[in-house]
Motif scaffolding. Sequence first.
Motif, PDB file in Angstrom:
ATOM      1  N   PHE A 153       0.786  -1.051   0.139  1.00 38.08           N
ATOM      2  CA  PHE A 153      -0.073   0.046   0.074  1.00 38.08           C
ATOM      3  C   PHE A 153       0.785   1.312   0.119  1.00 38.08           C
ATOM      4  CE2 PHE A 153       0.740   0.053   4.420  1.00 38.08           C
ATOM      5  CZ  PHE A 153       0.778  -1.132   4.846  1.00 38.08           C
ATOM      6  N   ASP A 154       0.208   2.336  -0.341  1.00 38.79           N
ATOM      7  CA  ASP A 154       1.229   3.541  -0.483  1.00 38.79           C
ATOM      8  C   ASP A 154       0.999   4.500   0.376  1.00 38.79           C
ATOM      9  OD1 ASP A 154       1.359   6.095  -3.090  1.00 38.79           O
ATOM     10  OD2 ASP A 154       2.831   5.254  -2.347  1.00 38.79           O
ATOM     11  N   TRP A 155       1.166   3.981   1.756  1.00 39.66           N
ATOM     12  CA  TRP A 155       1.243   4.929   2.784  1.00 39.66           C
ATOM     13  C   TRP A 155       2.151   4.013   4.155  1.00 39.66           C
ATOM     14  CZ3 TRP A 155      -3.452   2.368   1.901  1.00 39.66           C
ATOM     15  CH2 TRP A 155      -4.201   1.691   2.833  1.00 39.66           C
ATOM     16  N   ALA A 176      -8.467   9.421   3.447  1.00 40.57           N
ATOM     17  CA  ALA A 176      -7.728   8.164   2.526  1.00 40.57           C
ATOM     18  C   ALA A 176      -6.829   7.355   3.961  1.00 40.57           C
ATOM     19  CB  ALA A 176      -6.584   8.665   1.733  1.00 40.57           C
ATOM     20  N   HIS A 177      -6.939   6.225   3.630  1.00 45.72           N
ATOM     21  CA  HIS A 177      -7.645   5.337   3.183  1.00 45.72           C
ATOM     22  C   HIS A 177      -8.273   4.235   4.278  1.00 45.72           C
ATOM     23  CE1 HIS A 177      -6.684   5.949  -1.187  1.00 45.72           C
ATOM     24  NE2 HIS A 177      -5.402   6.196  -0.817  1.00 45.72           N
ATOM     25  N   TYR A 178      -8.317   4.672   5.261  1.00 47.02           N
ATOM     26  CA  TYR A 178      -8.635   3.792   6.385  1.00 47.02           C
ATOM     27  C   TYR A 178      -9.508   4.827   7.340  1.00 47.02           C
ATOM     28  CZ  TYR A 178      -4.512   6.368   6.776  1.00 47.02           C
ATOM     29  OH  TYR A 178      -3.371   7.523   6.723  1.00 47.02           O
ATOM     30  N   VAL A 231      -9.789  -1.283   1.889  1.00 46.60           N
ATOM     31  CA  VAL A 231      -9.775  -2.535   1.073  1.00 46.60           C
ATOM     32  C   VAL A 231      -9.108  -1.890  -0.154  1.00 46.60           C
ATOM     33  CG1 VAL A 231     -11.278  -3.927  -0.332  1.00 46.60           C
ATOM     34  CG2 VAL A 231     -11.726  -3.542   2.029  1.00 46.60           C
ATOM     35  N   TYR A 232      -7.838  -2.095  -0.122  1.00 44.71           N
ATOM     36  CA  TYR A 232      -6.841  -1.229  -0.931  1.00 44.71           C
ATOM     37  C   TYR A 232      -6.046  -1.992  -2.117  1.00 44.71           C
ATOM     38  CZ  TYR A 232      -3.272   2.440  -1.807  1.00 44.71           C
ATOM     39  OH  TYR A 232      -2.350   3.446  -2.557  1.00 44.71           O
ATOM     40  N   TRP A 233      -6.289  -1.606  -3.459  1.00 37.44           N
ATOM     41  CA  TRP A 233      -5.261  -2.632  -4.313  1.00 37.44           C
ATOM     42  C   TRP A 233      -5.591  -4.068  -3.879  1.00 37.44           C
ATOM     43  CZ3 TRP A 233      -0.038   0.269  -4.075  1.00 37.44           C
ATOM     44  CH2 TRP A 233      -0.048   1.812  -4.684  1.00 37.44           C
ATOM     45  N   GLY A 246     -13.890   0.824  -0.882  1.00 35.03           N
ATOM     46  CA  GLY A 246     -12.247   0.230  -1.418  1.00 35.03           C
ATOM     47  C   GLY A 246     -11.796   1.207  -2.401  1.00 35.03           C
ATOM     48  N   ASN A 247     -10.608   0.842  -2.892  1.00 41.64           N
ATOM     49  CA  ASN A 247      -9.855   1.692  -3.692  1.00 41.64           C
ATOM     50  C   ASN A 247      -9.007   0.999  -4.722  1.00 41.64           C
ATOM     51  OD1 ASN A 247      -8.635   4.576  -3.678  1.00 41.64           O
ATOM     52  ND2 ASN A 247      -6.818   3.222  -3.883  1.00 41.64           N
ATOM     53  N   GLU A 248      -9.308   1.202  -5.809  1.00 42.10           N
ATOM     54  CA  GLU A 248      -8.280   0.590  -7.094  1.00 42.10           C
ATOM     55  C   GLU A 248      -8.462  -0.603  -6.858  1.00 42.10           C
ATOM     56  OE1 GLU A 248      -4.887   2.907  -7.247  1.00 42.10           O
ATOM     57  OE2 GLU A 248      -5.986   4.810  -8.076  1.00 42.10           O
ATOM     58  N   ASN A 249      -9.232  -1.480  -7.001  1.00 40.15           N
ATOM     59  CA  ASN A 249      -9.099  -3.004  -6.743  1.00 40.15           C
ATOM     60  C   ASN A 249      -9.602  -3.655  -8.069  1.00 40.15           C
ATOM     61  OD1 ASN A 249     -11.105  -1.798  -4.443  1.00 40.15           O
ATOM     62  ND2 ASN A 249      -9.288  -2.843  -3.589  1.00 40.15           N
ATOM     63  N   TRP A 309      -0.210  12.793 -15.576  1.00 39.44           N
ATOM     64  CA  TRP A 309       0.933  12.689 -14.656  1.00 39.44           C
ATOM     65  C   TRP A 309       1.607  11.318 -15.073  1.00 39.44           C
ATOM     66  CZ3 TRP A 309       4.599  14.658 -12.005  1.00 39.44           C
ATOM     67  CH2 TRP A 309       5.320  13.761 -11.275  1.00 39.44           C
ATOM     68  N   TYR A 310       0.803  10.015 -14.513  1.00 40.26           N
ATOM     69  CA  TYR A 310       1.228   8.747 -14.839  1.00 40.26           C
ATOM     70  C   TYR A 310       0.761   8.437 -16.294  1.00 40.26           C
ATOM     71  CZ  TYR A 310       1.584   8.001  -9.883  1.00 40.26           C
ATOM     72  OH  TYR A 310       1.830   7.804  -8.649  1.00 40.26           O
ATOM     73  N   GLU A 311       0.477   9.451 -17.098  1.00 37.73           N
ATOM     74  CA  GLU A 311       0.319   9.290 -18.619  1.00 37.73           C
ATOM     75  C   GLU A 311       0.788  10.718 -19.105  1.00 37.73           C
ATOM     76  OE1 GLU A 311      -3.068   5.988 -18.077  1.00 37.73           O
ATOM     77  OE2 GLU A 311      -2.642   7.175 -20.076  1.00 37.73           O
ATOM     78  N   SER A 367     -11.992  10.900  -7.400  1.00 35.26           N
ATOM     79  CA  SER A 367     -11.669  10.787  -6.109  1.00 35.26           C
ATOM     80  C   SER A 367     -10.284  10.733  -5.812  1.00 35.26           C
ATOM     81  CB  SER A 367     -12.309   9.274  -5.717  1.00 35.26           C
ATOM     82  OG  SER A 367     -11.988   8.494  -6.610  1.00 35.26           O
ATOM     83  N   GLU A 368      -9.705  10.985  -6.860  1.00 33.25           N
ATOM     84  CA  GLU A 368      -7.981  11.363  -6.775  1.00 33.25           C
ATOM     85  C   GLU A 368      -7.554  11.829  -7.998  1.00 33.25           C
ATOM     86  OE1 GLU A 368      -5.574   8.314  -5.408  1.00 33.25           O
ATOM     87  OE2 GLU A 368      -6.876   7.513  -3.882  1.00 33.25           O
ATOM     88  N   THR A 369      -6.887  12.932  -8.011  1.00 32.80           N
ATOM     89  CA  THR A 369      -5.783  13.338  -9.164  1.00 32.80           C
ATOM     90  C   THR A 369      -5.126  14.163  -8.572  1.00 32.80           C
ATOM     91  OG1 THR A 369      -6.192  14.168 -11.393  1.00 32.80           O
ATOM     92  CG2 THR A 369      -7.302  15.413  -9.713  1.00 32.80           C
ATOM     93  N   PHE A 397       8.777   9.454   0.555  1.00 32.54           N
ATOM     94  CA  PHE A 397       7.766  10.303   0.490  1.00 32.54           C
ATOM     95  C   PHE A 397       7.003  10.221  -0.654  1.00 32.54           C
ATOM     96  CE2 PHE A 397       7.600  12.459   4.851  1.00 32.54           C
ATOM     97  CZ  PHE A 397       9.025  12.317   5.133  1.00 32.54           C
ATOM     98  N   ASN A 398       5.651  10.393  -0.680  1.00 36.88           N
ATOM     99  CA  ASN A 398       4.835  10.592  -1.723  1.00 36.88           C
ATOM    100  C   ASN A 398       4.450  12.265  -1.643  1.00 36.88           C
ATOM    101  OD1 ASN A 398       2.301  11.432  -3.263  1.00 36.88           O
ATOM    102  ND2 ASN A 398       1.825   9.088  -3.223  1.00 36.88           N
ATOM    103  N   ARG A 399       5.107  12.821  -2.776  1.00 35.50           N
ATOM    104  CA  ARG A 399       5.116  14.386  -2.780  1.00 35.50           C
ATOM    105  C   ARG A 399       3.977  14.916  -3.608  1.00 35.50           C
ATOM    106  NH1 ARG A 399       8.587  15.501   0.954  1.00 35.50           N
ATOM    107  NH2 ARG A 399      10.658  14.415   1.139  1.00 35.50           N
ATOM    108  N   LYS A 400       2.902  14.389  -3.714  1.00 33.25           N
ATOM    109  CA  LYS A 400       1.681  14.808  -4.209  1.00 33.25           C
ATOM    110  C   LYS A 400       0.949  16.050  -3.363  1.00 33.25           C
ATOM    111  CE  LYS A 400       0.895  11.209  -7.581  1.00 33.25           C
ATOM    112  NZ  LYS A 400       2.188  10.229  -6.934  1.00 33.25           N
ATOM    113  N   GLY A 401       1.367  16.129  -2.162  1.00 32.69           N
ATOM    114  CA  GLY A 401       0.891  17.374  -1.527  1.00 32.69           C
ATOM    115  C   GLY A 401       0.733  18.467  -1.912  1.00 32.69           C
TER     116      GLY A 401
HETATM  117  C1  GCU Z   1      -3.466   5.791  -6.237  1.00 37.57           C
HETATM  118  C2  GCU Z   1      -3.751   5.610  -4.675  1.00 37.57           C
HETATM  119  C3  GCU Z   1      -3.159   6.358  -3.701  1.00 37.57           C
HETATM  120  C4  GCU Z   1      -1.635   6.718  -4.041  1.00 37.57           C
HETATM  121  C5  GCU Z   1      -1.891   7.649  -5.482  1.00 37.57           C
HETATM  122  C6  GCU Z   1      -0.429   7.923  -5.940  1.00 37.57           C
HETATM  123  O1  GCU Z   1      -4.467   6.321  -6.932  1.00 37.57           O
HETATM  124  O2  GCU Z   1      -5.364   5.387  -4.327  1.00 37.57           O
HETATM  125  O3  GCU Z   1      -3.219   5.985  -2.463  1.00 37.57           O
HETATM  126  O4  GCU Z   1      -1.114   7.496  -3.123  1.00 37.57           O
HETATM  127  O5  GCU Z   1      -2.501   6.852  -6.439  1.00 37.57           O
HETATM  128  O6  GCU Z   1      -0.122   7.275  -6.910  1.00 37.57           O
HETATM  129  O7  GCU Z   1       0.207   9.068  -5.419  1.00 37.57           O
END
Ligand code: GCU
Length: 596
Positions: free
Chosen positions: A187-189, A351-353, A376-378, A414-417, A475-477, A499-501, A563-567
């Motif tokens: 999971f991404d945390w 997110a996510h709990y 309920v993640y991935w 849930g999230n992205e399953n 971003w991812y594309e 629900s996310e971008t 760190f996830n830097r999307k903040g």
């Molecule tokens: C996903 C996921 C997040 C994750 C984010 C990312 O959509 O739901 O938990 O942190 O993408 O890639 O930053």
Amino acid sequence: MTDETPDDPFHHLHDEDYARPYLAGLATAQTLVTLAGRKVESLDGEWRMTLDLFDEGLRQKWHALDDAPPSQWAVPRDYDIEAGERVPVPSCWNVLKPEWTHFEGGAWYTRWIDWTPGPTDERAVLGFGGANYAALVFLTGTYIGRHVGGSTPFSVEATAHLKPGRNRLQVFVENRRRSDRAPMHHFDWFNYGGLYREVSLARLPPVFIRHVSVALMPDRRRIRVDIALSDAIDGEADVEIDALALKASIEVHAGRGAIIVDAAPELWSPERPRLYDVVVRHADDAVRERIGFRTVATQGTDLLLNGRPVWLKGVCVHEDDLALGKVSTEADVRRRFRHARELGCNFLRLAHYPHHEHVARIADEEGLMLWAEVPVYWAIDFANPATLADARNQLSELILRDINRASIVIWGVGNENADTDARLAFMADLAATAKRLDPSRLTSAACLINRDRFTIEDRLAGHLDVIGVNEYFGWYEPDFSGLDRLLANSSPDRPVIVSETGADAAHGRRGAGRLLFSEDWQADFLEAQLTRIAASDYVRGVAVWLLYDFRSERRQTGFQRGFNRKGLIGADKETKKQAFDAYRRWRPPTAGRRQD
Ligand code: GCU
């Protein structure tokens, strides 16, 4: 609970079935006592903590040892409470010592309770706000209960085990990532561990109120009150809402009662978050709550709050703090809401709990709407009945805990399953569970898109009120053409929330064009996303990913370093990036009408 302890003192070396004595006594939503609105004795403060990587304490039954000091031991031991580290509870061990940062295993928390018995028929219940991931509870040397699920409250009755004077309370907490858990391995945390939320002791009458729910009916002209008692007895309870001059009695049969009464409360809304003092009584017990009355619904692709279309300008947030880890203090919560307000948000996705109980309570006061969810993640072991029971119980405990919080408008299941038949059955069950426990709120999940037809399409969507879509086109594309296609190709029959971008940005990295991990590109990305989202005639909200940078071991470039830097704001929860201002300036579409 009693433990069968074999005579052989070294039995534990070869007994891999050592956990069997601790399988009974599972604390679940059925045994949960919502302690909100009650006076309780806090057990927070300094505890002793001993790490236990091998479950050695369960193998050797450390809980059964006496408190003798080493000078009185006849033979050597491997555990001495007094040798444990002094740690604060609530806390996450990961942020207490550098050598504990990445510890994934078990730890023994111990403290003493000085117990003065009350009336002979008094009952005592231990309340835990949360322990990640699993917890075993021992009192005066006896195992008395356990819990699984890292972010929901649980209760363990202690009445039969407390003795006058000093009582030793021990909690074994372990945060291992396992294939049968929710979340699973990946999971991404950050995988914080510990007794990271409040611990309390409640003195209750022989029959007490286990749960109360008080909700406005869909016609907004009546209020429904449900009460569940600790025991299946018949009797009478009553509800009182002074400000509505409402007082009504509730017939109780087999421990349950419900009434529907006429009432015309001022409606709770972000603009005017009106709360009412509500008291529910049964015999010597009373629960006091501050409750806002509002309705949420969908109509075609519209989201309705109190019967009127609403558009959700939101931001996502994790429970993550540089200094405190997963502990979220009231100050931390008020800061995140202040920042959300500065952005012009009326909505947050937790997110996510399940987040701390005071998050929704403060959001009620501040007039912010929330999406609360279970992890309920991935990838999850969707075919495992025990995993479904765990996830269903986490959802049930979340709903029971927060059932009276007006701010929560969506339960996320849930999230992205990845789409399989097992996943569909598992998550449809969760969606049905949420509806059964709480028909007054909406259900959603971060669903999938159909990559062949490039449409917002997921078999799960038919089981949900609102379709959540996490999308990172641009971003991812490499560009936004996918988003243009997706929005143009789709024709959902119910509201959609992005629900996310979001995009990563290292603070201070500046430059024009698509300079990855730059603040400028994060801001440009967000503006390009929001323009497209606003032009859609069925998207009814966006939850930008996310408010603050957060720890994630998956992120190891020089820009991320764990760190996830999307903040929109850095991990210090102060340093704003260019994208913060870009989102603050953005005005969402007017609800109920297409944005031209
Ligand atoms: C996903 C996921 C997040 C994750 C984010 C990312 O959509 O739901 O938990 O942190 O993408 O890639 O930053």
